[in-house]
Motif scaffolding. Structure first.
Motif, mmCIF file in Angstrom:
data_model
loop_
_atom_site.group_PDB
_atom_site.id
_atom_site.type_symbol
_atom_site.label_atom_id
_atom_site.label_comp_id
_atom_site.label_asym_id
_atom_site.label_seq_id
_atom_site.Cartn_x
_atom_site.Cartn_y
_atom_site.Cartn_z
ATOM 1 N N VAL A 195 -0.584 38.108 -30.981
ATOM 2 C CA VAL A 195 0.633 37.316 -31.135
ATOM 3 C C VAL A 195 0.931 37.191 -32.626
ATOM 4 C CG1 VAL A 195 1.714 35.055 -30.779
ATOM 5 C CG2 VAL A 195 0.184 36.000 -29.026
ATOM 6 N N ILE A 196 2.097 37.703 -33.035
ATOM 7 C CA ILE A 196 2.452 37.722 -34.457
ATOM 8 C C ILE A 196 3.675 36.845 -34.697
ATOM 9 C CG2 ILE A 196 3.120 39.194 -36.387
ATOM 10 C CD1 ILE A 196 2.068 41.599 -34.767
ATOM 11 N N VAL A 197 3.557 35.886 -35.604
ATOM 12 C CA VAL A 197 4.722 35.118 -36.034
ATOM 13 C C VAL A 197 5.320 35.832 -37.229
ATOM 14 C CG1 VAL A 197 5.420 33.015 -37.245
ATOM 15 C CG2 VAL A 197 4.003 32.855 -35.198
ATOM 16 N N THR A 198 6.616 36.055 -37.197
ATOM 17 C CA THR A 198 7.221 36.788 -38.315
ATOM 18 C C THR A 198 8.663 36.357 -38.582
ATOM 19 O OG1 THR A 198 7.770 38.976 -39.159
ATOM 20 C CG2 THR A 198 7.949 38.686 -36.796
ATOM 21 N N HIS A 199 9.057 36.524 -39.832
ATOM 22 C CA HIS A 199 10.455 36.341 -40.211
ATOM 23 C C HIS A 199 11.154 37.688 -40.229
ATOM 24 C CE1 HIS A 199 10.041 32.289 -42.209
ATOM 25 N NE2 HIS A 199 11.184 32.225 -41.579
ATOM 26 N N ASP A 200 10.351 38.734 -40.161
ATOM 27 C CA ASP A 200 10.822 40.073 -40.452
ATOM 28 C C ASP A 200 11.378 40.747 -39.200
ATOM 29 O OD1 ASP A 200 11.177 42.676 -41.109
ATOM 30 O OD2 ASP A 200 9.176 43.008 -41.939
ATOM 31 N N PRO A 201 12.711 40.877 -39.091
ATOM 32 C CA PRO A 201 13.306 41.455 -37.882
ATOM 33 C C PRO A 201 12.861 42.905 -37.666
ATOM 34 C CG PRO A 201 14.997 41.051 -39.555
ATOM 35 C CD PRO A 201 13.708 40.530 -40.105
ATOM 36 N N LEU A 202 12.560 43.616 -38.761
ATOM 37 C CA LEU A 202 12.124 45.006 -38.627
ATOM 38 C C LEU A 202 10.772 45.070 -37.937
ATOM 39 C CD1 LEU A 202 13.112 46.702 -41.975
ATOM 40 C CD2 LEU A 202 13.962 47.190 -39.671
ATOM 41 N N LEU A 203 9.900 44.157 -38.334
ATOM 42 C CA LEU A 203 8.576 44.099 -37.725
ATOM 43 C C LEU A 203 8.705 43.715 -36.252
ATOM 44 C CD1 LEU A 203 5.461 42.879 -39.488
ATOM 45 C CD2 LEU A 203 5.871 41.982 -37.232
ATOM 46 N N ALA A 204 9.555 42.729 -35.984
ATOM 47 C CA ALA A 204 9.743 42.277 -34.607
ATOM 48 C C ALA A 204 10.251 43.414 -33.715
ATOM 49 C CB ALA A 204 10.705 41.097 -34.578
ATOM 50 N N ARG A 205 11.085 44.277 -34.286
ATOM 51 C CA ARG A 205 11.655 45.385 -33.495
ATOM 52 C C ARG A 205 10.600 46.341 -32.969
ATOM 53 N NH1 ARG A 205 15.471 49.311 -35.790
ATOM 54 N NH2 ARG A 205 14.980 50.185 -33.765
ATOM 55 N N LYS A 206 9.419 46.313 -33.606
ATOM 56 C CA LYS A 206 8.407 47.296 -33.248
ATOM 57 C C LYS A 206 7.471 46.841 -32.145
ATOM 58 C CE LYS A 206 8.686 49.487 -37.664
ATOM 59 N NZ LYS A 206 8.114 49.624 -38.983
ATOM 60 N N VAL A 207 7.654 45.652 -31.635
ATOM 61 C CA VAL A 207 6.820 45.222 -30.510
ATOM 62 C C VAL A 207 7.681 45.210 -29.247
ATOM 63 C CG1 VAL A 207 5.337 43.852 -32.009
ATOM 64 C CG2 VAL A 207 7.239 42.763 -30.829
ATOM 65 N N ASN A 208 7.021 45.144 -28.105
ATOM 66 C CA ASN A 208 7.766 45.259 -26.853
ATOM 67 C C ASN A 208 8.536 44.002 -26.486
ATOM 68 O OD1 ASN A 208 7.058 47.898 -26.424
ATOM 69 N ND2 ASN A 208 5.187 47.354 -25.327
ATOM 70 N N ARG A 209 8.001 42.844 -26.929
ATOM 71 C CA ARG A 209 8.662 41.608 -26.537
ATOM 72 C C ARG A 209 8.686 40.640 -27.718
ATOM 73 N NH1 ARG A 209 7.374 36.719 -23.089
ATOM 74 N NH2 ARG A 209 5.189 37.164 -23.508
ATOM 75 N N VAL A 210 9.835 40.008 -27.907
ATOM 76 C CA VAL A 210 9.990 39.029 -28.981
ATOM 77 C C VAL A 210 10.462 37.730 -28.355
ATOM 78 C CG1 VAL A 210 11.132 38.502 -31.154
ATOM 79 C CG2 VAL A 210 10.749 40.882 -30.520
ATOM 80 N N VAL A 211 9.769 36.633 -28.655
ATOM 81 C CA VAL A 211 10.199 35.330 -28.174
ATOM 82 C C VAL A 211 10.791 34.576 -29.348
ATOM 83 C CG1 VAL A 211 9.383 33.091 -27.332
ATOM 84 C CG2 VAL A 211 8.555 35.195 -26.262
ATOM 85 N N GLN A 212 11.997 34.051 -29.139
ATOM 86 C CA GLN A 212 12.644 33.309 -30.209
ATOM 87 C C GLN A 212 12.527 31.814 -29.956
ATOM 88 O OE1 GLN A 212 16.980 33.441 -30.498
ATOM 89 N NE2 GLN A 212 16.708 33.783 -32.692
ATOM 90 N N ILE A 213 12.114 31.083 -30.989
ATOM 91 C CA ILE A 213 11.996 29.633 -30.874
ATOM 92 C C ILE A 213 13.112 28.984 -31.663
ATOM 93 C CG2 ILE A 213 10.516 27.642 -31.361
ATOM 94 C CD1 ILE A 213 8.143 29.245 -30.914
ATOM 95 N N ARG A 214 13.758 28.011 -31.042
ATOM 96 C CA ARG A 214 14.785 27.244 -31.744
ATOM 97 C C ARG A 214 14.514 25.772 -31.498
ATOM 98 N NH1 ARG A 214 20.452 28.928 -29.863
ATOM 99 N NH2 ARG A 214 21.162 26.792 -29.716
ATOM 100 N N ASP A 215 14.409 24.990 -32.543
ATOM 101 C CA ASP A 215 14.161 23.552 -32.425
ATOM 102 C C ASP A 215 13.022 23.227 -31.463
ATOM 103 O OD1 ASP A 215 16.238 23.112 -34.172
ATOM 104 O OD2 ASP A 215 17.725 23.003 -32.572
ATOM 105 N N GLY A 216 11.925 23.930 -31.580
ATOM 106 C CA GLY A 216 10.744 23.582 -30.806
ATOM 107 C C GLY A 216 10.768 23.967 -29.346
ATOM 108 N N LYS A 217 11.715 24.844 -28.962
ATOM 109 C CA LYS A 217 11.765 25.356 -27.586
ATOM 110 C C LYS A 217 11.994 26.860 -27.631
ATOM 111 C CE LYS A 217 14.067 23.382 -24.216
ATOM 112 N NZ LYS A 217 13.256 22.714 -23.215
ATOM 113 N N THR A 218 11.513 27.566 -26.608
ATOM 114 C CA THR A 218 11.860 28.986 -26.557
ATOM 115 C C THR A 218 13.324 29.067 -26.144
ATOM 116 O OG1 THR A 218 10.950 28.979 -24.342
ATOM 117 C CG2 THR A 218 9.598 29.952 -26.032
#
Ligand SMILES: Nc1ncnc2c1ncn2[C@@H]1O[C@H](COP(=O)(O)OP(=O)(O)OP(=O)(O)O)[C@@H](O)[C@H]1O
Ligand SMILES: [Mg+2]
Length: 295
Positions: A195-218
């Protein structure tokens, strides 16, 4: 591997309460390689710290590898941190000692003794591609190499789950690419969940699934249309054809039926002026009308 339900974390300071997670739901499958993204302050590190057993949730459910983290006592927590999870931070000064060699740094946390311990440390450094830098002091290694030492340490006790908080945050694009390749490799060869936390959209693009958190909720999930390996093969064949959307974005509906509308959509005509919308079910679609346009 991970199941969070209605996870809440409230930080209490002298005269203030901060709700860092407000009823977060997330599941991660065994063997998955996935990323968590979100704005600064959205709760990413808070979530990772809960998963790593570094801090306790205020409420909700949290199971990792079948273990109920909220039911843990001190002793079980220490065992969990030592045996089930490995942790990598952006700022690896937190795990590393500059005046020791790469090998000595990796030996420190290994629970084995003597020659077996040394052999294991060498094996780990080779696994992260640093077999040729064993005897160099940490201060003699590049940022990317230091990060790889940190990853070797995180793997020392064969964790089932590897957590990385902005692991490439202080690296250039090429080096962060290599670190990500390493994660992908470890995920593939060891079957370890990453599980990788990242700010980097390029890095996120390289995994199969990205979960976005906003205000403490997915709030949304981006799921890849085809596996990264397939995509690379295809791009190779087509000589990097025009950029194509690699992921499909889904908004996340929680158990109570709550949904976060993508931020930009709320600027649409009619939605700005009222906090009420009309919800209609029409031929298998749920449609939201602004209050003034109610049919
Ligand atoms: N120890 C703490 N005490 C009080 N408030 C905290 C503490 N740690 C985090 N917070 C608050 O909780 C919220 C979530 O913080 P968190 O560090 O999880 O965000 P983040 O998504 O990791 O942000 P970033 O991308 O900047 O690292 C923020 O409002 C933050 O100020
Ligand atoms: Mg953070």
């Amino acid at each position: 591997m991970i199941r969070c339900e209605e996870l809440v974390k409230i930080y209490k300071t002298a005269d203030l309460e901060v709700v860092a997670l407000q009823g977060l739901d997330m599941r991660v499958e065994d063997g998955e390689l996935m990323a968590i993204i979100g704005n600064s302050g959205s709760g990413k590190s808070t979530l990772l710290n809960m998963l790593g057993g570094l801090d306790k949730p205020s409420a909700g459910k949290l199971f990792v590898d079948g273990k109920d983290l909220l039911a843990f006592g001190e002793k079980e927590l220490v065992k969990y941190k030592r045996e089930t999870v490995g942790f990598v931070w952006q700022n690896n000064a937190r795990n590393l000692i500059p005046y020791l060699t790469a090998l000595e740094n990796v030996e420190l946390p290994i629970l084995l003794k003597g020659r077996r311990r040394r052999a294991r440390a060498i094996e780990l450094l080779e696994a992260v591609g640093l077999g040729h830098r064993l005897r160099n002091k940490l201060s003699e290694l590049s940022g990317g190499e230091q990060q790889r030492v940190a990853i070797a340490i995180a793997l020392a006790n064969e964790p089932r789950l590897l957590l990385a908080d902005e692991p490439t945050g202080s690296l250039d694009t090429k080096t962060s690419d290599q670190v990500l390749d390493l994660f992908r490799n470890l995920n593939h060869t060891l079957g370890i969940t990453v599980v990788i936390v990242t700010h980097d959209p390029l890095l996120a693009r390289k995994v199969n699934r990205v979960v976005q958190i906003r205000d403490g909720k997915t709030s949304a999930e981006m799921i890849r249309r085809e596996s990264y390996a397939d995509e690379l093969a295809r791009l190779d064949a087509e000589h990097l054809q025009a950029e194509r959307q690699s992921h499909i974005e889904y908004a996340v509906l929680d158990k109570a039926g709550r949904l976060q509308i993508p931020a930009g959509y709320l600027d649409a005509e009619g939605f700005k002026d009222s906090n009420k919308v009309r919800v209609e079910l029409e031929e298998g679609r749920i449609i939201l009308y602004p209050q003034e346009m109610t049919p």
